[in-house]
Design a protein around this motif. Sequence first.
Motif, PDB file in Angstrom:
ATOM      1  N   PRO A 109      66.364  44.978  62.712  1.00  0.00           N
ATOM      2  CA  PRO A 109      65.424  44.939  62.240  1.00  0.00           C
ATOM      3  C   PRO A 109      64.381  44.888  63.492  1.00  0.00           C
ATOM      4  CG  PRO A 109      67.234  44.197  60.794  1.00  0.00           C
ATOM      5  CD  PRO A 109      67.220  45.017  62.197  1.00  0.00           C
ATOM      6  N   ALA A 110      64.722  43.861  64.687  1.00  0.00           N
ATOM      7  CA  ALA A 110      64.009  43.549  65.508  1.00  0.00           C
ATOM      8  C   ALA A 110      63.047  44.642  66.463  1.00  0.00           C
ATOM      9  CB  ALA A 110      64.455  42.641  66.178  1.00  0.00           C
ATOM     10  N   ALA A 116      57.168  49.080  65.077  1.00  0.00           N
ATOM     11  CA  ALA A 116      56.727  49.189  63.748  1.00  0.00           C
ATOM     12  C   ALA A 116      55.146  48.246  64.433  1.00  0.00           C
ATOM     13  CB  ALA A 116      56.793  49.099  62.838  1.00  0.00           C
ATOM     14  N   GLY A 117      54.707  47.793  65.039  1.00  0.00           N
ATOM     15  CA  GLY A 117      53.783  46.349  65.201  1.00  0.00           C
ATOM     16  C   GLY A 117      52.959  47.226  66.730  1.00  0.00           C
ATOM     17  N   ARG A 118      53.647  47.585  67.475  1.00  0.00           N
ATOM     18  CA  ARG A 118      52.515  47.679  68.706  1.00  0.00           C
ATOM     19  C   ARG A 118      52.209  49.670  67.789  1.00  0.00           C
ATOM     20  NH1 ARG A 118      56.889  50.698  72.125  1.00  0.00           N
ATOM     21  NH2 ARG A 118      58.293  48.791  71.715  1.00  0.00           N
ATOM     22  N   ASP A 143      61.051  48.754  55.155  1.00  0.00           N
ATOM     23  CA  ASP A 143      60.474  47.941  55.796  1.00  0.00           C
ATOM     24  C   ASP A 143      59.990  46.750  56.956  1.00  0.00           C
ATOM     25  OD1 ASP A 143      62.117  47.195  53.058  1.00  0.00           O
ATOM     26  OD2 ASP A 143      63.834  46.405  54.389  1.00  0.00           O
ATOM     27  N   ALA A 144      60.317  47.356  58.186  1.00  0.00           N
ATOM     28  CA  ALA A 144      59.414  46.918  59.317  1.00  0.00           C
ATOM     29  C   ALA A 144      57.742  47.964  59.371  1.00  0.00           C
ATOM     30  CB  ALA A 144      60.221  47.381  60.535  1.00  0.00           C
ATOM     31  N   PHE A 145      58.207  49.215  59.269  1.00  0.00           N
ATOM     32  CA  PHE A 145      56.452  49.744  58.800  1.00  0.00           C
ATOM     33  C   PHE A 145      55.651  48.610  57.798  1.00  0.00           C
ATOM     34  CE2 PHE A 145      53.674  53.462  58.091  1.00  0.00           C
ATOM     35  CZ  PHE A 145      53.497  53.199  59.203  1.00  0.00           C
ATOM     36  N   PHE A 146      56.272  48.990  56.862  1.00  0.00           N
ATOM     37  CA  PHE A 146      55.076  48.200  55.713  1.00  0.00           C
ATOM     38  C   PHE A 146      54.970  46.881  55.698  1.00  0.00           C
ATOM     39  CE2 PHE A 146      57.067  52.013  52.534  1.00  0.00           C
ATOM     40  CZ  PHE A 146      55.646  52.565  52.730  1.00  0.00           C
ATOM     41  N   GLU A 147      56.131  46.206  56.779  1.00  0.00           N
ATOM     42  CA  GLU A 147      55.752  45.040  56.468  1.00  0.00           C
ATOM     43  C   GLU A 147      54.316  44.533  57.923  1.00  0.00           C
ATOM     44  OE1 GLU A 147      59.257  42.870  57.595  1.00  0.00           O
ATOM     45  OE2 GLU A 147      59.582  43.535  55.864  1.00  0.00           O
ATOM     46  N   ALA A 148      54.417  45.908  58.957  1.00  0.00           N
ATOM     47  CA  ALA A 148      53.764  45.335  60.030  1.00  0.00           C
ATOM     48  C   ALA A 148      52.195  45.709  59.446  1.00  0.00           C
ATOM     49  CB  ALA A 148      53.974  46.186  61.291  1.00  0.00           C
ATOM     50  N   ARG A 189      60.732  47.827  45.770  1.00  0.00           N
ATOM     51  CA  ARG A 189      60.100  47.299  46.805  1.00  0.00           C
ATOM     52  C   ARG A 189      58.538  47.240  47.413  1.00  0.00           C
ATOM     53  NH1 ARG A 189      64.584  46.414  49.187  1.00  0.00           N
ATOM     54  NH2 ARG A 189      64.495  47.793  50.925  1.00  0.00           N
ATOM     55  N   TRP A 190      58.087  48.196  47.399  1.00  0.00           N
ATOM     56  CA  TRP A 190      56.715  48.969  48.386  1.00  0.00           C
ATOM     57  C   TRP A 190      56.259  49.584  47.610  1.00  0.00           C
ATOM     58  CZ3 TRP A 190      55.946  45.294  52.014  1.00  0.00           C
ATOM     59  CH2 TRP A 190      56.840  45.183  52.572  1.00  0.00           C
TER      60      TRP A 190
END
Length: 433
Positions: A109-110, A116-118, A143-148, A189-190
């Motif tokens: 996940p990290a 995703a942020g980059r 999850d990482a993409f949607f959260e970013a 969830r999204w």
Amino acid sequence: MTTHLLLGQTLAFTGDPFSRPWEDCVEHHESGGVLVRDGRIEAVGDGNALQAANPGVPVANYGRDLILPGFVDAHMHYPQTGIIASWGKRLIDWLNTYTFPEEMRFRDPAYAAEVAGRTLDLALAHGTTTLCSFCTIHPESVDAFFEAAQAREMRVVAGKTCMDRDTAPEGLRDTARAAHDESAALIARWHGRGRATYAITPRFSPTSTPAQLEALGALWAGNPTCLMQTHLSEQVDEVAWVRGLYPEARDYLDTYESHGLLGARGLYGHSIHLEPREIDRLREVGAAVVHCPTSNTFIGSGLFDLAGLKGRGIPVGLATDTGGGSFFSMLRTMAAAYEVAQLRGQAIHPAQLLWLATEASARALHLDGTIGSLRPGADADLVVLDLASTPAVAQRAKRAEDLWQAVFPTIMMGDDRAIRATWVAGRPMARPA
């Protein structure tokens, strides 16, 4: 309430410049303004008049720069950001050598959150405000993409990539059951949360069994407001591969259609080597195809028939296809679309190119009227183009006799230096360090 007034040249579209004369489809204000209130566009028109009618509103004056809807990238792979511009031979070789090993890292996940942020920051730096992305088989990558995106207030579309056939490597395979159940959980969830839209995502027929395609077709039937994204007829050897894996199918598209994966909310990336029946069926159901010109040339896939498919009434979006595409820039993607069309004897006007990168891609994602347009009520996702961003561009634009002669050099030679500003949900975004 948060209100801003952006001043500069403005360009809005009033229709599809492929189906009507482009001159009838554009609205240009040389001294224009865009009034933004609470994340949405409230008014577009003469800048002086808007300023007089809204005294005290904070003003961002961009002078002669051009204010447009933010670019919409209708097909990309955020997990491939780190391997963009990797040397390869053909599609399958490229997937096995670079893509699949990289995608295995997204079970962490990290790592998924970092990439995703980059990816989103690089997109914003290039004026892209909406991405439609494949993730990996790992729910953590979704999850990482949607959260970013949520942290940046960006409107995005994404989904868990599903692969259960042994043509995909061990470590990147799920099952028909897992594809259905994990995707269903991610939808719950999204989908529709904030600015997020879920896309059910079989990678492509060669990496899914019929059982998985059927399970995802059933999932789509049960969640009809979701999009569905996949790949179609990218390379001739891929088409032959599909024919061998699905000998009962009438053609490549039929491998999706026969399992409930053909519909109006479907997105079919590449779609270069289409059969007449496939074109007819895409048109009949109103499905969209997505043009990925830098990827198609980089991997040697072929020349997309933009004018032909638009002439048949098929919706077409435009996309970088990062990292098969070798640019994050939608400007460079527009330039490649122009070059590919020239090779097919089709001259695409700058108005048509800008429309593809904004409203056409928004229409493909069923988000027209929400993003991709400079009209009251639309989300205030905007890009401001410097039409003299480099000495090479500036010297050419200086000779321009009209807007299009000024814009075209930026389309053909521009990069992130041409992005004066990017606004998302009515807020100016800081450029990454």
